[in-house]
Design a protein around this motif. Structure first.
Motif, mmCIF file in Angstrom:
data_model
loop_
_atom_site.group_PDB
_atom_site.id
_atom_site.type_symbol
_atom_site.label_atom_id
_atom_site.label_comp_id
_atom_site.label_asym_id
_atom_site.label_seq_id
_atom_site.Cartn_x
_atom_site.Cartn_y
_atom_site.Cartn_z
ATOM 1 N N VAL A 291 -1.781 14.762 -2.868
ATOM 2 C CA VAL A 291 -2.202 15.220 -1.540
ATOM 3 C C VAL A 291 -3.673 15.624 -1.618
ATOM 4 C CG1 VAL A 291 -1.850 16.867 0.338
ATOM 5 C CG2 VAL A 291 0.117 16.113 -1.036
ATOM 6 N N ALA A 292 -4.476 15.108 -0.687
ATOM 7 C CA ALA A 292 -5.856 15.559 -0.513
ATOM 8 C C ALA A 292 -6.067 15.834 0.966
ATOM 9 C CB ALA A 292 -6.847 14.517 -1.013
ATOM 10 N N MET A 293 -6.561 17.029 1.295
ATOM 11 C CA MET A 293 -6.744 17.412 2.691
ATOM 12 C C MET A 293 -8.067 18.143 2.861
ATOM 13 S SD MET A 293 -2.986 18.612 4.078
ATOM 14 C CE MET A 293 -3.019 20.202 3.277
ATOM 15 N N ALA A 294 -8.669 17.943 4.017
ATOM 16 C CA ALA A 294 -9.850 18.712 4.421
ATOM 17 C C ALA A 294 -9.640 19.147 5.865
ATOM 18 C CB ALA A 294 -11.113 17.878 4.294
ATOM 19 N N ARG A 295 -9.921 20.419 6.158
ATOM 20 C CA ARG A 295 -9.746 20.954 7.517
ATOM 21 C C ARG A 295 -10.950 21.811 7.888
ATOM 22 N NH1 ARG A 295 -4.672 24.850 8.695
ATOM 23 N NH2 ARG A 295 -5.819 26.190 7.235
ATOM 24 N N PHE A 296 -11.507 21.549 9.073
ATOM 25 C CA PHE A 296 -12.594 22.346 9.632
ATOM 26 C C PHE A 296 -12.003 23.274 10.691
ATOM 27 C CE2 PHE A 296 -14.545 18.505 8.066
ATOM 28 C CZ PHE A 296 -15.782 18.878 7.597
ATOM 29 N N ARG A 297 -11.992 24.559 10.389
ATOM 30 C CA ARG A 297 -11.392 25.475 11.359
ATOM 31 C C ARG A 297 -11.840 26.901 11.059
ATOM 32 N NH1 ARG A 297 -5.207 24.191 12.612
ATOM 33 N NH2 ARG A 297 -6.197 22.137 12.710
ATOM 34 N N ASN A 298 -12.004 27.684 12.124
ATOM 35 C CA ASN A 298 -12.332 29.103 11.988
ATOM 36 C C ASN A 298 -13.583 29.334 11.142
ATOM 37 O OD1 ASN A 298 -9.981 29.729 13.478
ATOM 38 N ND2 ASN A 298 -8.735 29.667 11.620
ATOM 39 N N ASN B 99 0.837 -1.195 0.000
ATOM 40 C CA ASN B 99 0.000 0.000 0.000
ATOM 41 C C ASN B 99 0.875 1.250 0.000
ATOM 42 O OD1 ASN B 99 -2.044 1.852 0.212
ATOM 43 N ND2 ASN B 99 -3.079 0.841 1.918
ATOM 44 N N GLU B 100 0.793 2.033 -1.084
ATOM 45 C CA GLU B 100 1.510 3.299 -1.177
ATOM 46 C C GLU B 100 0.590 4.485 -0.934
ATOM 47 O OE1 GLU B 100 5.094 1.860 -4.183
ATOM 48 O OE2 GLU B 100 3.479 3.116 -4.980
ATOM 49 N N ASP B 101 -0.608 4.223 -0.420
ATOM 50 C CA ASP B 101 -1.470 5.276 0.128
ATOM 51 C C ASP B 101 -1.136 5.467 1.605
ATOM 52 O OD1 ASP B 101 -2.782 5.377 -2.292
ATOM 53 O OD2 ASP B 101 -4.741 4.777 -1.506
ATOM 54 N N ALA B 102 -1.537 6.603 2.140
ATOM 55 C CA ALA B 102 -1.465 6.835 3.588
ATOM 56 C C ALA B 102 -2.628 7.713 3.980
ATOM 57 C CB ALA B 102 -0.139 7.497 3.974
ATOM 58 N N VAL B 103 -3.082 7.547 5.230
ATOM 59 C CA VAL B 103 -4.225 8.310 5.729
ATOM 60 C C VAL B 103 -3.941 8.722 7.161
ATOM 61 C CG1 VAL B 103 -5.416 6.157 6.352
ATOM 62 C CG2 VAL B 103 -6.727 8.273 6.143
ATOM 63 N N ALA B 104 -4.364 9.931 7.506
ATOM 64 C CA ALA B 104 -4.241 10.419 8.881
ATOM 65 C C ALA B 104 -5.428 11.325 9.170
ATOM 66 C CB ALA B 104 -2.934 11.174 9.086
ATOM 67 N N VAL B 105 -5.977 11.165 10.364
ATOM 68 C CA VAL B 105 -7.128 11.954 10.792
ATOM 69 C C VAL B 105 -6.806 12.610 12.117
ATOM 70 C CG1 VAL B 105 -9.525 11.816 11.580
ATOM 71 C CG2 VAL B 105 -8.804 10.522 9.566
ATOM 72 N N GLY B 106 -7.049 13.907 12.208
ATOM 73 C CA GLY B 106 -6.881 14.653 13.447
ATOM 74 C C GLY B 106 -8.222 15.080 13.994
ATOM 75 N N PRO B 107 -8.226 15.926 14.996
ATOM 76 C CA PRO B 107 -9.504 16.333 15.598
ATOM 77 C C PRO B 107 -10.399 17.121 14.657
ATOM 78 C CG PRO B 107 -7.668 17.587 16.510
ATOM 79 C CD PRO B 107 -7.076 16.475 15.711
ATOM 80 N N ASP B 108 -9.807 17.829 13.689
ATOM 81 C CA ASP B 108 -10.625 18.619 12.770
ATOM 82 C C ASP B 108 -10.086 18.585 11.349
ATOM 83 O OD1 ASP B 108 -8.352 20.133 13.107
ATOM 84 O OD2 ASP B 108 -9.375 21.933 13.837
ATOM 85 N N PHE B 109 -9.387 17.518 10.986
ATOM 86 C CA PHE B 109 -8.838 17.429 9.632
ATOM 87 C C PHE B 109 -8.642 15.974 9.220
ATOM 88 C CE2 PHE B 109 -5.113 17.801 12.436
ATOM 89 C CZ PHE B 109 -4.348 16.712 12.032
ATOM 90 N N ALA B 110 -8.525 15.786 7.905
ATOM 91 C CA ALA B 110 -8.220 14.476 7.338
ATOM 92 C C ALA B 110 -7.242 14.665 6.194
ATOM 93 C CB ALA B 110 -9.489 13.782 6.843
ATOM 94 N N ILE B 111 -6.311 13.716 6.062
ATOM 95 C CA ILE B 111 -5.281 13.742 5.026
ATOM 96 C C ILE B 111 -5.280 12.391 4.317
ATOM 97 C CG2 ILE B 111 -2.845 14.136 4.512
ATOM 98 C CD1 ILE B 111 -2.573 15.081 7.476
ATOM 99 N N VAL B 112 -5.238 12.394 2.989
ATOM 100 C CA VAL B 112 -5.037 11.185 2.200
ATOM 101 C C VAL B 112 -3.943 11.461 1.184
ATOM 102 C CG1 VAL B 112 -6.040 9.632 0.479
ATOM 103 C CG2 VAL B 112 -7.371 10.285 2.490
ATOM 104 N N ASP C 150 -4.409 13.904 -8.493
ATOM 105 C CA ASP C 150 -5.755 13.427 -8.829
ATOM 106 C C ASP C 150 -6.531 12.798 -7.680
ATOM 107 O OD1 ASP C 150 -4.225 11.162 -8.573
ATOM 108 O OD2 ASP C 150 -4.429 10.524 -10.666
ATOM 109 N N SER C 151 -6.265 13.180 -6.447
ATOM 110 C CA SER C 151 -7.039 12.670 -5.315
ATOM 111 C C SER C 151 -8.135 13.671 -4.963
ATOM 112 C CB SER C 151 -6.123 12.433 -4.107
ATOM 113 O OG SER C 151 -5.223 11.370 -4.367
ATOM 114 N N PRO C 152 -9.414 13.264 -5.055
ATOM 115 C CA PRO C 152 -10.511 14.228 -4.903
ATOM 116 C C PRO C 152 -11.021 14.364 -3.476
ATOM 117 C CG PRO C 152 -11.376 12.159 -5.704
ATOM 118 C CD PRO C 152 -9.887 11.970 -5.567
ATOM 119 N N ILE C 153 -11.628 15.506 -3.213
ATOM 120 C CA ILE C 153 -12.413 15.753 -2.002
ATOM 121 C C ILE C 153 -13.842 16.046 -2.460
ATOM 122 C CG2 ILE C 153 -12.674 17.139 0.066
ATOM 123 C CD1 ILE C 153 -9.430 17.447 -1.727
#
Length: 261
Positions: free
Chosen positions: A100-107, A17-30, A117-120
């Motif tokens: 890189v695909a990222m989503a962050r909920f803040r402010n 697997n050459e994907d990676a994923v990480a989730v924080g309190p208000d964000f996600a990374i793929v 080509d990684s979508p959100i």
């Protein structure tokens, strides 16, 4: 505001697997490794090493900083370049790389970033669906190995995270007020094949993701791949697949109350 994250990742059948994923309190990374297997990278590290290490840096920066998402990607790539520049050829266009695909909920905002080509996928509270993706890899003049090598990290081709921090400045970004967001999916392209290849509407995809979870979506993707004739689509018949679903919990729901407590 309370958020609920679910995630799953799976390698190409029989592969690493050459994907990676990480989730924080208000964000996600793929992240999704973007250098072809067997390419002469000029690097002592493999693509999985690059993806894991870049993910770790992005995670740390997102925890600690409200900086612009492009700046976070730029500084993370620069740090990783400095770590292996003494042992590896940073001028090689086939150096290990990643989407890189990222989503962050803040402010008060949902902020998203897509590089390569990684979508959100954002479902709004009124049912509208926005797909944010850097789709330049879908419009290359040629997909031969030599052509892709020459076009990587150029304005005439496409940009990925690799050895050039300025790639971050070419990422596609968007923002939406949090109170307009119902759920968000952060995906590698291996997990977005059902809509992109197999005719699913994004609304169907998000409903299945919410009802059955990310692992189900990956299983459905593998089933579709198994029934696809060789050569039906450009690119690999199978791919590493990663999906994160983030649901914005309405105030007063039991899950929201538990998250708040």
């Amino acid at each position: 505001m309370a958020l609920e994250f679910t995630q799953a990742t799976a390698p190409t059948p029989g592969g690493v697997n050459e994907d990676a994923v990480a989730v924080g309190p208000d964000f996600a990374i793929v992240l999704d490794g973007a250098t072809a297997t067997g390419a002469p990278t000029g690097c002592i590290h493999d693509v999985a090493w690059y993806v894991r290490n870049l993910t770790g840096r992005l995670y740390t920066k997102l925890l600690a900083s409200d900086a612009d998402l492009r700046e976070i990607v730029r500084s993370a790539v620069a740090e990783l370049v400095s770590e292996h520049t003494a042992t590896c050829d940073m001028t090689n266009p086939d150096s290990p790389s990643s989407t890189v695909a990222m989503a962050r909920f803040r402010n008060g905002l949902l902020e998203v970033l897509s590089l390569a080509d990684s979508p959100i996928v954002v479902e709004r509270s009124d049912g509208r669906i926005d797909v944010v993706v850097d789709d330049r890899t879908s419009h290359l003049p040629s997909y031969s190995r030599d052509a892709v090598r020459a076009l990587r990290n150029t304005d005439e081709g496409f940009w990925v995270a690799s050895t050039r921090p300025e790639a971050a400045d070419r990422a596609v970004v968007a923002s939406v007020p949090i109170d307009e967001v119902r759920r968000v999916a952060v995906l590698s392209d291996g997990a977005s094949r059902l809509p992109e290849r197999y005719g699913w509407a994004w609304s169907r995809f998000l409903s299945a993701l919410a009802e059955h979870g990310p692992a189900h979506i990956i299983s459905e993707t593998r089933s579709a791949e198994q029934t696809t004739a060789d050569g039906a689509f450009r690119g690999k018949p199978h791919d590493d697949a990663t999906a994160v679903l983030c649901t914005v919990l309405p105030p007063g729901t039991p899950s929201e109350q538990a998250a708040a407590g």
